[in-house]
Write an enzyme that holds these catalytic residues in place. Structure first.
Site, PDB file in Angstrom:
ATOM      1  N   LYS A 126      -5.968  -6.851  -0.652  1.00  0.00           N
ATOM      2  CA  LYS A 126      -6.797  -5.930   0.132  1.00  0.00           C
ATOM      3  C   LYS A 126      -7.742  -6.703   1.052  1.00  0.00           C
ATOM      4  O   LYS A 126      -7.798  -6.440   2.257  1.00  0.00           O
ATOM      5  CB  LYS A 126      -7.608  -5.020  -0.811  1.00  0.00           C
ATOM      6  CG  LYS A 126      -8.407  -3.980  -0.069  1.00  0.00           C
ATOM      7  CD  LYS A 126      -9.237  -3.127  -0.994  1.00  0.00           C
ATOM      8  CE  LYS A 126     -10.551  -3.769  -1.244  1.00  0.00           C
ATOM      9  NZ  LYS A 126     -11.523  -2.938  -1.943  1.00  0.00           N
ATOM     10  N   ASP A 145      -8.204   0.923  -0.272  1.00  0.00           N
ATOM     11  CA  ASP A 145      -9.445   0.884  -1.052  1.00  0.00           C
ATOM     12  C   ASP A 145      -9.527   2.179  -1.859  1.00  0.00           C
ATOM     13  O   ASP A 145      -8.569   2.956  -1.909  1.00  0.00           O
ATOM     14  CB  ASP A 145     -10.663   0.683  -0.134  1.00  0.00           C
ATOM     15  CG  ASP A 145     -11.047   1.977   0.566  1.00  0.00           C
ATOM     16  OD1 ASP A 145     -10.179   2.881   0.690  1.00  0.00           O
ATOM     17  OD2 ASP A 145     -12.205   2.122   0.975  1.00  0.00           O
TER      18      ASP A 145
END
Ligand code: SF4
Length: 227
Positions: A126, A145
């Site tokens: 991420k 997220d």
């Protein structure tokens, strides 16, 4: 309960279209002025709000300038400089170690490949995706997220639970030119309307296509539990 489009691809397209209209200026909310600051801000943002990170990095980026400053910093002092951030002790360690690697293996530059980025301490897929997208203009994935995770499930775009599996599903259905924007649209909508605890379905531009819509819907598909 809204009625989703016939395919997840068509559903993804309508979600992007509607949210683009709703949030035309959607973009990253972390503040930074170079790639290293971006990397550090993203490491700090794990399990912490962007607002808090921006507050803390304001003085951090004045005190530390470049990878040498972080790599040579006293770790306790660096941690103390971050003490309003969640897990600040661990994050100080990640930043110091990442900057050491950046100096030793990458001539002081933040690397520009997924493999090299994810070898840095405290950097997962991420974080690497955010740095690639906003630091290097390289879009090779979708940042998943907590907002992307929740909204994608609520909107019936995926049934997966874990970020990397969700990302795989999304990459198959979100138009590639919207991969970067998709994250920011979900974050904006997740903050403003489709909040974790009490989403405002009555004021949501996606209500008619959302299978989790609360009107007469029974299930929050993000958690699988009844509303
Ligand atoms: S606010 Fe409600 S209708 Fe809108 S996306 Fe979230 S769950 Fe669906």
């Amino acid at each position: 309960m809204g009625t989703p489009r016939d395919s997840t691809q068509a559903q993804a397209e309508v979600v992007v279209d509607r949210l683009e209209d709703e949030y035309p200026d959607s973009t990253i909310s972390l503040r930074y002025s170079n790639r290293l600051e971006l990397l550090i801000a993203v490491i700090l943002s794990a399990q912490c709000t962007d607002e808090r990170v921006n507050k803390e990095t304001k003085h951090l980026f004045e005190k530390y300038d470049g990878p040498e400053d972080y790599a040579n910093a006293d770790q306790d002092e660096l941690a103390e400089d971050l003490n309003s951030i969640t897990y600040y002790n661990s994050k100080a360690g990640y930043i110091k170690s990442s900057c050491k690697t950046i100096l030793e293996d990458h001539d002081g530059e933040v690397p520009d490949t997924m493999d090299e980025l994810t070898e840095l301490s405290g950097v997962g897929r991420k974080t690497a995706n955010v740095v690639l997208q906003h630091g290097h203009d390289i879009v090779e994935g979708i940042v998943v997220d907590t907002h992307v995770q929740r909204l994608s499930r609520r909107l019936g775009l995926t049934e997966e639970e874990y970020p990397e599996r969700i990302e795989e599903d999304l990459m198959g259905i979100v138009p590639e030119e919207s991969w970067q924007e998709f994250t920011h649209l979900c974050i904006d909508h997740g903050r403003a309307v489709c909040t974790a605890q009490n989403p405002d379905c009555g004021d949501c531009v996606l209500a008619d296509v959302c299978p989790s819509e609360k009107g007469d819907g029974e299930i929050d598909l993000a958690s699988g539990d009844p509303w």
